[in-house]
Design a protein around this motif. Structure first.
Motif: not given
Length: 287
Positions: A7-11, A163-173, A200-204
């Motif tokens: 997420k630090a690199h999302f911008s 693309l399909l994104m999933t929020d997995i905490g500190d990152s995006y999958f 992590l993605r599957e759990a979310k």
């Protein structure tokens, strides 16, 4: 292809998209008030414009491809001569539709069947679809009336996006489904997804699925609706209905429209406009 973005690199990622494309995403800058506001889809220029953690939007993204109050053409009469001018919107460059929920992506695929298949093709709609890049975002939580599990439109989907994104905490999958999608996540600030990232993605997504209502078989709904056509249950809803058509306006797959002409008092000029219509209007079935 599967990649992960801290997420630090999302911008940086969004900045690269904005540099190359016009980006449309979930935002609250669309004229909403401080006391009553819902996320809408509009052009964004940076992370400060995004409402990336939104739950749902007031209006679906269908209006990006199929806008309401859409000018078609204008005319001007000069004696016996008539001049026509096409007013339909044509995109000059590709657009990125960012942050669409899986259900909204599935709804767009339904609209494609109406406007791009069989004997009728809306070439303006088709042109926008061909010039669009879809980056979806899976939900992190459900709302009370969500039913994507019953229609196969979520929490996860397998098509309709680059693309399909999933929020997995500190990152995006990120999952890429097209060559263009793979290109978009080829920058050096992405890393390869690991088995732990996938877990992590599957759990979310499992958590989201567990929060949904009991799955309903759409095929059975058809027979139940027929059997209950005159059931007293409908009185509860019809008594509260003002036939305003709002449900059709917010529906992501409703596509009925009508054509109106706006002319000058002397009839020398005018504009033909496409406006959304509703089957719930009193006059909808009057010919």
């Amino acid at each position: 292809m599967e990649k992960v973005l801290d997420k630090a690199h999302f911008s940086r990622f969004l900045g690269d998209l904005v540099t190359k494309y016009k980006v449309i995403g979930p935002t609250k800058k669309g004229g909403a008030t401080s006391t009553y506001t819902y996320t809408t889809f509009d052009y964004v220029k940076g992370v400060e414009d995004l409402e990336i953690d939104y739950k749902s939007s007031m209006l679906s993204p269908k209006r990006i491809y199929f806008p309401d109050s859409q000018p078609l053409y204008k005319y001007e009469k000069n004696g016996q001569n008539v001049k026509l001018q096409d007013l339909r919107e044509v995109w000059d460059k590709e657009r990125v539709l960012f942050g669409l929920r899986p259900c909204d992506i599935t709804a767009i695929l339904c609209l494609d069947k109406v406007f791009m298949e069989d004997s009728f093709v809306d070439h303006y709609y088709q042109d926008k679809r061909r010039k669009s890049i879809i980056i979806g975002l899976t939900c992190s939580e459900t709302r009370q009336h969500c039913f994507c599990n019953s229609l196969g439109s979520g929490p996860d989907i397998e098509s309709g996006y680059d693309l399909l994104m999933t929020d997995i905490g500190d990152s995006y999958f990120f999952r890429a489904k097209t060559d263009l999608g793979k290109e978009l996540i080829s920058a050096d600030y992405f890393r390869d997804a690991t088995d732990q990232d996938r877990e992590l993605r599957e759990a979310k997504l499992k958590k989201v699925k567990e929060g949904l209502s009991e799955k309903v078989d759409p095929a059975k709904i058809i027979s139940v609706m027929a059997d209950k056509y005159n059931d007293e249950l409908w009185n509860e809803f019809s008594d509260n209905c003002f036939t305003c058509g709002a449900c059709n306006m917010v529906c992501p797959t409703c596509h009925c429209f009508t054509i109106i002409d706006k002319t000058s008092p002397d009839g020398s000029e005018g504009t033909r406009v496409l406006v959304w219509d509703s089957c719930h209007f009193d006059s909808s079935l009057k010919l």
